[in-house]
Design a protein around this motif. Structure first.
Motif, PDB file in Angstrom:
ATOM      1  N   LEU A   1      37.554  -0.206  -0.149  1.00  0.00           N
ATOM      2  CA  LEU A   1      38.899  -0.643   0.058  1.00  0.00           C
ATOM      3  C   LEU A   1      39.973  -1.808  -0.507  1.00  0.00           C
ATOM      4  N   THR A   2      39.232  -2.671  -0.565  1.00  0.00           N
ATOM      5  CA  THR A   2      39.165  -4.344  -1.364  1.00  0.00           C
ATOM      6  C   THR A   2      38.707  -3.465  -3.080  1.00  0.00           C
TER       7      THR A   2
ATOM      8  N   THR B   1      39.217  -0.643  -4.779  1.00  0.00           N
ATOM      9  CA  THR B   1      40.588   0.069  -5.624  1.00  0.00           C
ATOM     10  C   THR B   1      41.850  -0.431  -5.219  1.00  0.00           C
ATOM     11  N   LEU B   2      41.781  -1.460  -3.871  1.00  0.00           N
ATOM     12  CA  LEU B   2      43.368  -2.531  -4.242  1.00  0.00           C
ATOM     13  C   LEU B   2      43.397  -3.108  -5.388  1.00  0.00           C
TER      14      LEU B   2
ATOM     15  N   MET C   1      49.061  -3.864   1.426  1.00  0.00           N
ATOM     16  CA  MET C   1      48.835  -2.725   0.830  1.00  0.00           C
ATOM     17  C   MET C   1      50.017  -1.532   0.682  1.00  0.00           C
TER      18      MET C   1
ATOM     19  N   TRP D   1      49.132   7.449   5.381  1.00  0.00           N
ATOM     20  CA  TRP D   1      48.701   7.286   6.511  1.00  0.00           C
ATOM     21  C   TRP D   1      49.325   8.519   7.470  1.00  0.00           C
TER      22      TRP D   1
ATOM     23  N   ARG E   1      38.777   4.626   9.854  1.00  0.00           N
ATOM     24  CA  ARG E   1      38.899   3.966   8.511  1.00  0.00           C
ATOM     25  C   ARG E   1      38.384   5.034   7.066  1.00  0.00           C
TER      26      ARG E   1
ATOM     27  N   LEU F   1      41.625   5.446   6.276  1.00  0.00           N
ATOM     28  CA  LEU F   1      42.680   4.430   5.755  1.00  0.00           C
ATOM     29  C   LEU F   1      42.295   4.285   4.333  1.00  0.00           C
ATOM     30  N   ASP F   2      41.165   4.312   4.182  1.00  0.00           N
ATOM     31  CA  ASP F   2      39.860   4.742   2.458  1.00  0.00           C
ATOM     32  C   ASP F   2      40.197   5.101   1.179  1.00  0.00           C
TER      33      ASP F   2
ATOM     34  N   ILE G   1      44.188   5.359  -0.441  1.00  0.00           N
ATOM     35  CA  ILE G   1      43.570   4.111  -0.780  1.00  0.00           C
ATOM     36  C   ILE G   1      43.753   4.583  -2.281  1.00  0.00           C
ATOM     37  N   ARG G   2      42.008   5.057  -1.880  1.00  0.00           N
ATOM     38  CA  ARG G   2      41.134   5.068  -2.614  1.00  0.00           C
ATOM     39  C   ARG G   2      41.753   6.456  -3.547  1.00  0.00           C
TER      40      ARG G   2
ATOM     41  N   MET H   1      40.507  -6.236   6.961  1.00  0.00           N
ATOM     42  CA  MET H   1      40.799  -5.729   6.038  1.00  0.00           C
ATOM     43  C   MET H   1      42.263  -6.082   5.568  1.00  0.00           C
TER      44      MET H   1
END
Length: 482
Positions: A19-20, A22-23, A70, A81, A119, A122-123, A126-127, A335
Motif C-alpha cells: 500500500l505505501t 504504490t501510493l 489516498m 472501494w 485489506r 483496499l490494496d 490502490i495498486r 495505513m
C-alpha cells in the motif's frame, strides 16, 4: 547542424509494492520520468491475499484522514472501494464503540468516516490505479540487497531476481516502503549513516480473526468494537466486528499477555463474550462462520526508527510507512499515517522539485509529523499493560494521557468533545486541536450525563440480528442492561 542532447530521464525506485509503496509511486510519478517499484513477491491480479502480508487476515480500519490522503494521491479510489463493496461508515452515527471510558453515543455531526473492507480489496484498488500510471513499472520477485552511493548521496539500489541475477538500478530518488521487515538501518549503516535511534513498546498483544457470513438483512449494520483498557493492572481484551464486502463480518479479537485469544474455533465466541462487554460474542452467535480455522498474528509491537534525527542524511533516500514506524493495529492508524507520510513527500516535491538540495532530509522530517500522534497514542497506551516492555512515560506524558482520558470520558456524552476527539482520532486534524481552550474547559466540566450501560444498537439493528425472539434490552443512561 548541431542537435541539443535530450536530458537524462529522472528516475526513482520504490522498495516495496504494498500500500505505501504504490501510493509513493503515484506521488513520484508527478515529478519523475520513470518510477520502478521493486517487489519481492508476485502481486495478485485480483483482491486476493499477498504472501508477505499475513496481517491482512485481521480487521483493518482506514480513517477518513487516511482515506482523504489516498484519494488526493489517486483520485477516484474512494469510489473504487465502495463500488467493489466496501462500506463508508459515517462517524459517529454508524459506530458502536466502547472506549476505555465507556460507550460513545451515536448521532451528531458526521464530518468524519471510516472505510471498512478487506485489506485485500483496499490494496488492490490502490495498486490497480497506481500501476496503471504510464511512468510506473513493476519488478516482481525481485529483492533489494543494498543501496548504491555514499553517505552524501544514494544513487540507486542493488537488486537480485531469479531470472536476471544481480543488477544495479540507478535512481535520483530511492523510497523505502518495504514495511516492518525493512533493512533500511543496515543499508544506511553500510554507506556510513547512523547510528539510528530506535524505540520499541510491546504489550505482547495477540490477534485472532475469523470471517463470518452476516445474518440476512444487516447490510447497513454498524461497525462494533470493544476497546481494551490499559492501566488497570489487568490484561487488556478487545473485540471488533468490521463489515466487509460480500455481506460478511470480519471479526477480530485481541488480548495482551495473560489474556490471549484462542486459536480453537470452538473457543472463539466464548472469548468474545469475556471482553469488557459481550456484545461481539452475542452478535456472532447469530452469524455463520466461513473459516474453519482461526487466524492468529503476533506482529503487534510498536517500533519507531527516528530517522529524522540522524546527524547526517544522504540526498536521494526517504523512508515511509512501516519502514519508519509500526503500531499495535488496535488503534487503526498504520495505513492512514503511511498515506499522510506520502502526502508530506509529495508536498516537498511540489515545493522544491525532485533535484533540490536537502529534499530528502526535509521530506524525512516532514514524514515524522503524522507519526508523532499515532506513536504517542499507541506506545503510550500499550506500555501501561502488565508485563509490557518499553520506556515508561514521563510525568508530562502521563499528565497528557490523563487529560485525554478525561476528554474521552467527556466525549461519551458531549457532542462537541466527541467531534473534536474524532477529528484527531481519524487523523483529520492535528493533536494540538485537543488543547483548544474551549475544549479543555469542556473536558474539565466532564460528561454531565450518566454513562450508557450497554452498546447503543437501535431496536431495528437488534431485531435484524436476533430475530423476533427475546431481544437484549436497549441500554439507557443510568439503567441496567438486561
Amino acid at each position: 547542424m548541431s542537435t541539443v542532447p535530450r536530458p537524462r530521464p529522472r528516475r526513482a525506485v520504490v522498495i516495496g509494492g504494498g500500500l505505501t509503496g504504490t501510493l509513493a509511486a503515484a506521488a513520484l510519478a508527478e515529478h519523475l520520468d520513470e518510477v520502478t517499484v521493486v517487489e519481492r513477491d508476485a502481486l495478485p491480479q485480483s483482491p486476493s491475499p499477498r504472501k508477505s502480508l499475513a496481517q491482512a487476515r485481521h480487521a483493518h480500519i482506514l480513517w477518513s484522514g487516511g482515506a482523504r490522503a489516498m484519494e488526493s494521491l489517486l483520485p477516484g479510489v474512494l469510489d473504487d472501494w465502495t463500488a467493489a463493496g466496501a462500506r463508508r461508515i459515517p462517524l459517529p452515527s454508524a459506530l458502536v464503540s466502547m472506549t476505555p471510558q465507556g460507550w460513545f453515543r451515536r448521532g451528531g455531526t458526521e464530518m468524519q468516516f471510516l472505510i471498512s473492507c478487506s485489506r485485500d480489496l483496499l490494496d488492490f484498488c490502490i495498486r490497480r490505479r497506481a500501476l496503471a500510471l504510464p511512468q510506473v513499472r513493476l519488478l516482481q520477485r525481485t529483492v533489494v540487497t543494498g543501496l548504491l552511493g555514499s553517505a552524501g548521496r544514494v544513487r540507486g539500489v542493488r537488486v537480485h531476481s531469479p531470472g536476471a541475477g544481480v543488477q544495479e538500478l540507478p535512481a535520483d530518488l530511492v523510497v523505502d516502503a518495504s514495511g516492518r521487515g525493512t533493512r533500511a538501518v543496515q543499508w544506511l549503516t553500510g554507506i556510513g549513516i547512523g547510528p539510528v535511534r530506535e524505540a520499541e513498546v510491546d504489550a505482547g498483544v495477540l490477534y485472532a480473526s475469523r470471517l463470518y457470513q452476516a445474518p440476512p438483512g444487516v447490510q447497513d449494520f454498524p461497525l462494533v468494537n470493544v476497546q481494551p483498557r490499559a492501566n488497570t493492572g489487568e490484561p487488556g481484551r478487545g473485540s471488533i466486528i468490521a463489515p466487509v464486502e460480500g455481506g460478511r463480518w470480519l471479526v477480530t479479537l485481541c488480548g495482551t499477555r495473560g489474556a490471549h485469544p484462542p486459536q480453537a474455533p470452538e473457543a472463539f465466541e466464548r472469548f468474545a463474550r469475556e471482553v469488557r462487554d459481550p456484545v461481539v460474542g452475542e452478535l456472532i452467535a447469530h452469524a455463520r462462520p466461513l473459516d474453519d480455522e482461526v487466524t492468529l498474528s503476533r506482529s503487534t509491537f510498536n517500533r519507531r526508527r527516528y530517522l529524522e534525527k540522524c546527524r547526517a542524511w544522504p540526498e536521494g533516500f526517504v523512508a515511509l510507512g512501516d519502514a519508519v514506524a509500526t503500531y499495535n493495529p488496535v488503534y487503526g492508524h498504520g495505513m492512514s499515517v503511511a498515506a499522510q507520510g506520502v502526502l508530506a513527500l509529495r508536498a516537498e516535491l511540489r515545493r522544491n522539485g525532485p533535484q533540490a538540495l536537502g529534499l530528502a532530509r526535509r521530506a524525512q522530517r516532514a514524514v515524522a509529523g503524522p507519526i508523532d500522534m499515532a506513536w504517542q497514542m499507541a506506545a503510550g497506551q500499550d506500555v501501561l499493560y502488565p508485563e509490557a516492555t518499553g520506556k515508561r512515560p514521563t510525568f508530562l506524558e502521563r499528565a497528557g494521557q490523563r487529560y485525554v482520558d478525561r476528554l474521552t470520558s467527556t466525549a461519551t456524552a458531549r457532542p462537541y468533545a466527541a467531534r473534536s476527539l474524532l477529528e484527531v482520532m481519524t487523523l483529520s486534524a492535528p493533536a494540538t486541536g485537543l488543547f483548544r481552550p474551549a475544549l479543555v474547559l469542556t473536558a474539565l466540566r466532564g460528561p454531565r450525563q450518566e454513562p450508557l450501560t450497554g452498546p447503543p444498537l437501535t431496536d431495528e439493528e437488534r431485531a435484524s440480528v436476533y430475530g423476533d425472539g427475546d431481544l437484549p434490552e436497549t441500554p439507557r443512561a443510568g439503567g441496567t442492561r438486561a
